[in-house]
Design an enzyme around this catalytic site. Structure first.
Site, PDB file in Angstrom:
ATOM      1  N   THR A   1       0.827  -1.208   0.000  1.00  0.00           N
ATOM      2  CA  THR A   1       0.000   0.000   0.000  1.00  0.00           C
ATOM      3  C   THR A   1       0.862   1.258   0.000  1.00  0.00           C
ATOM      4  O   THR A   1       0.525   2.244  -0.658  1.00  0.00           O
ATOM      5  CB  THR A   1      -0.922   0.027   1.238  1.00  0.00           C
TER       6      THR A   1
ATOM      7  N   HIS B   1       6.457  -5.625  -9.573  1.00  0.00           N
ATOM      8  CA  HIS B   1       6.050  -4.845 -10.745  1.00  0.00           C
ATOM      9  C   HIS B   1       6.859  -3.560 -10.694  1.00  0.00           C
ATOM     10  O   HIS B   1       7.033  -2.965  -9.647  1.00  0.00           O
ATOM     11  CB  HIS B   1       4.545  -4.579 -10.763  1.00  0.00           C
TER      12      HIS B   1
ATOM     13  N   TYR C   1       1.446   1.688 -17.765  1.00  0.00           N
ATOM     14  CA  TYR C   1       0.556   2.822 -17.529  1.00  0.00           C
ATOM     15  C   TYR C   1       1.406   4.066 -17.333  1.00  0.00           C
ATOM     16  O   TYR C   1       2.571   3.986 -16.949  1.00  0.00           O
ATOM     17  CB  TYR C   1      -0.351   2.600 -16.322  1.00  0.00           C
TER      18      TYR C   1
ATOM     19  N   VAL D   1      -5.310  -1.819  -3.830  1.00  0.00           N
ATOM     20  CA  VAL D   1      -5.875  -0.584  -3.266  1.00  0.00           C
ATOM     21  C   VAL D   1      -7.281  -0.354  -3.811  1.00  0.00           C
ATOM     22  O   VAL D   1      -8.154   0.166  -3.118  1.00  0.00           O
ATOM     23  CB  VAL D   1      -4.943   0.608  -3.585  1.00  0.00           C
TER      24      VAL D   1
ATOM     25  N   TYR E   1     -31.421 -33.272  -5.692  1.00  0.00           N
ATOM     26  CA  TYR E   1     -30.710 -32.093  -6.189  1.00  0.00           C
ATOM     27  C   TYR E   1     -31.242 -30.901  -5.397  1.00  0.00           C
ATOM     28  O   TYR E   1     -32.441 -30.631  -5.414  1.00  0.00           O
ATOM     29  CB  TYR E   1     -30.953 -31.901  -7.686  1.00  0.00           C
TER      30      TYR E   1
ATOM     31  N   ASP F   1     -25.172 -25.253  -5.394  1.00  0.00           N
ATOM     32  CA  ASP F   1     -26.228 -26.209  -5.720  1.00  0.00           C
ATOM     33  C   ASP F   1     -25.540 -27.538  -5.966  1.00  0.00           C
ATOM     34  O   ASP F   1     -24.462 -27.584  -6.549  1.00  0.00           O
ATOM     35  CB  ASP F   1     -27.076 -25.763  -6.920  1.00  0.00           C
TER      36      ASP F   1
ATOM     37  N   GLY G   1     -16.505 -29.894  -9.426  1.00  0.00           N
ATOM     38  CA  GLY G   1     -15.129 -29.774  -8.954  1.00  0.00           C
ATOM     39  C   GLY G   1     -14.724 -28.367  -8.597  1.00  0.00           C
ATOM     40  O   GLY G   1     -14.057 -28.137  -7.591  1.00  0.00           O
TER      41      GLY G   1
ATOM     42  N   LEU H   1     -22.166 -43.188 -13.125  1.00  0.00           N
ATOM     43  CA  LEU H   1     -21.692 -44.491 -12.663  1.00  0.00           C
ATOM     44  C   LEU H   1     -20.395 -44.306 -11.888  1.00  0.00           C
ATOM     45  O   LEU H   1     -19.403 -43.826 -12.422  1.00  0.00           O
ATOM     46  CB  LEU H   1     -21.448 -45.415 -13.863  1.00  0.00           C
ATOM     47  N   TYR H   2     -20.427 -44.673 -10.602  1.00  0.00           N
ATOM     48  CA  TYR H   2     -19.274 -44.471  -9.721  1.00  0.00           C
ATOM     49  C   TYR H   2     -18.634 -45.809  -9.377  1.00  0.00           C
ATOM     50  O   TYR H   2     -19.334 -46.750  -8.988  1.00  0.00           O
ATOM     51  CB  TYR H   2     -19.701 -43.814  -8.403  1.00  0.00           C
TER      52      TYR H   2
END
Lengths: 251, 818
Positions: free
Chosen positions: B42, B217, B248, B350, B524, B537, B554, B638-639
């Site tokens: 800062t 930077h 800039y 900032v 669901y 969800d 994921g 299918l798991y």
């Protein structure tokens, strides 16, 4: 006018000095580098003289390959040419440094009218290199200068002795060692920076002679803690602040 | 509530002020440095704010920050222009115009080189093609603002301690307990780390992680500038962002500051940052590396030759400034997953500081921030994304994109191939084009399906930007699925069980829907935030009375897992099965034919209805089959255990060949399939800003049991929605909006609902079975006349196909329920 300025790459430290583990040197891993304020003034003075009189400013340094950065900085504010006496990064004592400079000067096609040095380096502070070079070359030398005026064939110089000044007049060619305060050095401009990249820079590898000075170790002195005095709060502090500034001689 | 805030930069100060404002006045703020400038990022920040960003969250935080700066008299409006040297950049500026309209940044307009010259006379406009002018761009006094925030807190009884270094953070039973400093120990219920580049060190003291890296930077200051000598303010002229060169230029009093994000990424180690005593300037103002700025000197000279080419203008100040970079370029906010009561307030600029301070304080004190912070939630990272390798690789890659042109679909290059499913080899052989999500490699489409493009007559997209990170193969896979069947790699799901005698209590509290259901059901359900907006969800399978299996996308999985964990009482806990299970999705009209051919278990509709799960035997493997469908077709997830994955894939593949099964990627699963069914996606249609009624997902009965957000949800059901999620379409279009564009009226004016929210495209994608391009957007009620989507500064007419959630394709869900 042909002017040589000798500079040295030194670390830009903060308030606290940190040594390497073997106490042989400063830990510089996170530090930037520069030349000392005395040398900045020397380069500025040389550039001003050549701007007025014509001629050439050559900057020379004995140091590692990275010292090219300092030479380019000097070229960015007007030095015309750089000479790097390239070491492997080891420290050279004042005698060895002066010897290498004198040796390199033998390769210069024409002699210099003026040779500038900082009064002492910002790190080792030996105070000797300028004097030893002048002695080896058989040239007059004036040290600790705060003012320089070129005359025809000679130079008038002033040294601060705590109030009044000693005034010297030396015939050219001469060696001068200067102090910060000699002038106000300029900042490089962008075009200056870009030009500096193109200016000629020669490199000569140098090896140190047998050491005449053996360093055992460095110590950072104790008790250099900061002392802060609260001058007051808000606007009420103003009178005391003015006093302090006057005591410091800046107001 | 005893709080300790560590850090006195813009974030720490803002947070301190707002915590006190919200009533947590038993508050101590410490910083190892002095005030007002303790020496962090800062202190040397350039302090300017460009409000327009493609991210809604970042823009909201910025606008809120500007409001606070303005209110405290620490903001100076100077305007700003993003200039374009290339055609590609001009296109990007048109997208900035769209984002400005979507998020409500007023007054922005595109300007010509001549107009740029008028606004900023020292620019050489002859090298420019145009610009994007934001009149509200401002410069702020971040140190002064910080001081005002600290004083506000002090006035309410907070203790502010400068020159106080933290020595340790004590944690007991997974909770933070105290902070030990050079001025003594402070007991704490809540500790916030707002330490910028030092944050990882502080986190480590507590056994937590804050995944950022300090990075450089560069910036220089030149002067005195003749033109600025009679300026009235420190910034009389608009700030210029030279986007194509990542630089800039801004006035700073009598000087010009030139900054660069163009150099090689220079990353530093938090442990190696110098102390205040050791640093020549401050710990975050590092020595300037001249060679990294050489090209920038030339670029700067091209743009502002009047100033930089002036020999009297000297370079007075030049630093490698340190700032914080994160793997995804977003802040790190929220309670750390590792330690209860330990909060992260790190990697914030900032321009967002005050907004973050307020939002975090609301989150901590009230349980929910007013601005949705789901993108910045520190809980979002998987362990693989917290490694130094990942953090540094992505931070370095992201650095040079600071002013970059980043396509919405653009993929990272560094640190790939970290998480691969058991089907990876098969996918590679099928020419899968992998996109990454949550460090998983997921096929987005398969090159092996290229012949399908001609078979189904899929047309390409003409414009390069629209076609980037896309393939017509996606639409072809979709059509093959709808005609026959497709198999998907869904291993990237985050799967975790809520287990124990208290499991039901936990899921009842978290899930909006009724969870006290028979074993074998799949629900669901929305997961609501206290204010009634969406927190997530996901689906939950009732395994047993003491076991509920949560399956969530994921990308948001880790944050979801923390949310459930936070609501586990003493007799419930979480078991993470993400890396134990892999998933094949199988959907399409032939899905049952395929599945029934490899299992002797009954998978008929009568025996295996929609929204249920059961275990079926396939080639001696126990497969957990869950009958739901995000693509809106008949089929199952299918798991199997990870080690059986390849066998499952092969079994389904073999059985599917006579039926014409195709492998299909996330291009179908995440976009085309669901958009045709108007299925909403979290982070797109569903976020904290919208409630269940507005999303038109309130078809279920509200349970008697309490759940997070219940009161707000009931209130939402009692009133007319201020906006409703709708399905819009484009037909016969040759341009393809990609998302976040504003939906506007004929005259280009935005649609703004009663809550002040603007209509924008939440998701965009093809509906191949409909033959139309689909855009989702919330629209306020009423007749707005012909509506348009503003894409690249062009208005494209849209049709409002559906107001609400009725699917445009197979509206009665016959396929899913067949």
């Amino acid at each position: 006018m042909r002017i040589l300025v000798c500079v040295k790459r030194v670390p830009l430290t903060g308030g606290k000095m940190v040594l390497t583990d073997d106490a042989q040197a400063l830990e510089t891993r996170h530090l930037g580098f520069t030349i000392s304020p005395h040398e900045e003034c020397a380069v500025e003075e040389a550039v001003r003289i050549v701007e007025a009189e014509g001629g050439e400013v050559v900057v020379m340094t004995l140091g590692p390959a990275e010292a090219e950065e300092q030479l380019r900085d000097c070229m960015a504010i007007g030095a015309d040419r750089g000479i790097l006496l390239e070491t492997q990064g080891e420290e050279w004592d004042a005698q060895a440094t002066a010897g290498a400079i004198v040796e390199a000067l033998h390769s210069e096609p024409e002699p210099f009218d003026l040779l500038f040095f900082g009064n002492e380096s910002a790190d080792a502070g030996g105070y000797q290199v300028g004097i030893r070079v002048a002695h080896a070359l058989g040239l007059p030398i004036v040290t600790g200068l705060k003012k320089i005026d070129l005359r025809d064939g000679s130079v008038r110089c002033e040294r601060d002795v705590g109030g009044p000044r000693d005034v010297y007049e030396a015939p050219l060619p001469a060696v001068l060692t200067v102090l910060e305060g000699l002038n106000l050095p300029r900042y490089p401009s962008v075009p200056g920076r870009l030009r500096a990249k193109q200016k000629p820079l020669s490199r000569t590898a140098v090896s140190p002679p047998a050491a005449q000075l053996e360093k055992l170790r460095l110590i950072v002195p104790e008790g250099q803690g900061k002392q802060a005095e609260i001058l007051g709060n808000g606007a009420a502090a103003a009178p005391r602040i003015v006093e302090v500034l006057q005591e410091l001689g800046v107001a | 509530m005893k709080v300790v805030v560590i850090g006195g930069g813009i974030v720490g100060n803002s947070l301190t002020g707002w915590l006190a404002e919200l009533g947590w006045t038993d508050l101590v703020q410490v910083d190892k440095g002095p005030f007002p400038n303790p020496g962090g990022s800062t202190g040397h920040a350039s302090n300017f704010i460009f409000p327009v960003d493609h991210s809604k969250e970042m823009t909201q935080l910025t606008l809120e920050s500007m409001r606070q700066y303005r209110e405290t008299g620490t903001l100076h409006e100077c305007g700003g222009i993003e200039v374009a040297r290339t055609e590609e950049r001009l296109e990007e500026l048109r997208r900035r115009m769209a984002s400005a309209k979507s998020w409500g940044v007023e007054g922005c307009r595109l300007v010509t080189p001549a107009e740029i010259k008028e606004l900023v006379p020292f620019v050489d406009e002859s090298i420019l093609l145009g610009g994007f002018y934001s009149p509200s761009v401002a410069v702020v006094d971040s140190l002064r603002f910080g001081t005002l925030m600290r004083e506000r807190a002090q006035a309410k009884g907070a203790q502010i301690l400068a020159n106080t270094e933290v020595k340790g953070i004590d944690v007991e039973d997974g909770r933070v307990r105290r902070v030990r400093t050079t001025r003594g120990d402070f007991e704490a219920d809540v500790v916030a780390i707002a330490c910028g580049v030092w944050s990882p060190r502080l986190a480590q003291m507590a056994g937590a992680s804050i995944p950022l890296t300090p990075a450089v930077h560069q910036m220089i200051d030149v002067g005195p500038v003749p033109r600025f000598l009679d300026s009235k303010t420190a910034v009389d002229y608009p700030i210029v962002r030279d986007m194509d060169t990542n630089m800039y230029e801004r006035q700073d009093g009598q000087g010009l500051e030139v900054g660069s994000y163009a150099h090689r990424p220079i990353l530093h180690d938090p442990d190696e940052i110098l102390s205040i005593e050791e640093a020549a300037l401050t710990p975050t103002e590092l020595p300037f590396t001249q060679e990294d700025f050489e090209l920038q000197l030339e670029h700067g000279l091209e743009l502002v030759p009047e100033i930089l080419g002036d020999e009297s203008v000297g370079i007075k100040y030049a630093i490698n400034g340190l700032l914080s970079l994160t793997p995804d370029g977003l802040p790190l906010l929220g309670e750390t997953p590792e330690v209860k009561g330990l909060w992260s307030a790190a990697a914030v600029w900032v321009k967002e500081g005050p907004g973050v301070g307020k939002s975090l304080a609301e989150w901590m004190v009230l349980g929910e921030p007013e601005i949705d912070l789901q993108s910045s939630d520190i809980a979002r990272f998987y362990p693989e994304q917290r490694t130094p390798q990942h953090v540094k690789g992505r931070a370095a890659e992201g650095f040079n994109k600071t002013y970059g042109i980043v396509h919405p679909g653009e993929q990272w290059e560094s640190n790939r191939g970290v998480r691969v499913s058991p089907f990876y080899d098969r996918e590679q052989q099928l020419g899968a084009v992998f996109f990454e999500a949550a460090a998983w490699e997921r096929p987005h489409w398969y090159e092996a399906n290229a012949p399908l493009v001609e078979e189904y007559g899929v047309k390409p997209r003409e414009h390069e930007w629209d076609a980037r990170w896309w393939s017509p193969i996606i639409n072809a896979e979709h059509l093959a699925m709808r005609e026959r069947a497709a198999m998907f790699d869904l291993t990237a799901f985050c799967v975790f069980d809520v287990v124990g005698p208290g499991a039901l209590d936990c899921v009842q509290t978290v899930a909006a829907r009724q969870m006290n259901v028979p074993d074998g059901r799949v629900i669901y359900t929305p997961v609501l935030a206290p204010g009634g907006g969406f927190k997530s969800d996901l689906t939950i399978m009732k395994m047993a009375d003491d076991r509920f299996r949560v399956v969530t996308g994921g990308a948001h999985g880790m944050a979801d897992m923390k949310w459930f964990r936070d609501h586990c009482g003493p007799d419930a806990w979480i078991e993470d099965h993400t890396s134990a299970l892999c998933t094949v999705g199988l959907w399409g009209p032939r899905a049952r034919d395929i599945l029934s051919s490899i299992t002797s278990d009954d998978v008929s509709n009568e025996s295996f209805p929609f929204a249920t799960w059961k275990t079926v035997g396939v080639d001696g493997l126990g497969v957990l089959a869950s009958r739901i469908s995000y693509v809106g077709d008949l089929g199952w997830e299918l798991y199997v255990p990870f080690e059986h994955g390849a066998a499952l894939w092969d079994a389904v593949w073999e059985a599917g060949q006579p039926h014409g099964v195709v492998p299909a990627g996330i291009g179908v699963y995440g976009t085309t399939g669901r958009l045709e069914k108007a299925y909403r996606a979290f982070g797109f249609e569903l976020d904290q800003d919208y409630d269940v009624v507005e999303a038109d997902m309130a078809w279920w009965k509200v349970k008697a049991e309490d759940f997070v957000g219940k009161d707000a949800h009931l209130a939402a059901r009692e009133r007319e929605p201020a906006a409703v999620c709708c399905t819009l379409t484009l037909t016969g279009n040759t341009r393809f909006p990609l998302g976040r564009e504003p939906v506007v009226r004929e005259d280009g004016s935005p649609l703004i609902d009663a809550k002040g929210r603007r209509s924008y495209v939440t998701s965009a994608g093809m509906g191949p079975s409909l033959g139309k391009y689909i855009l989702m957007s919330y629209l306020p009620p009423g007749d707005h006349g012909q509506l348009y989507v503003q894409y690249m500064e062009e208005l494209h007419p849209v049709t409002v196909e559906v107001v609400g959630s009725r699917p445009p394709f197979d509206p009665d869900n016959e396929r899913i329920r067949s």
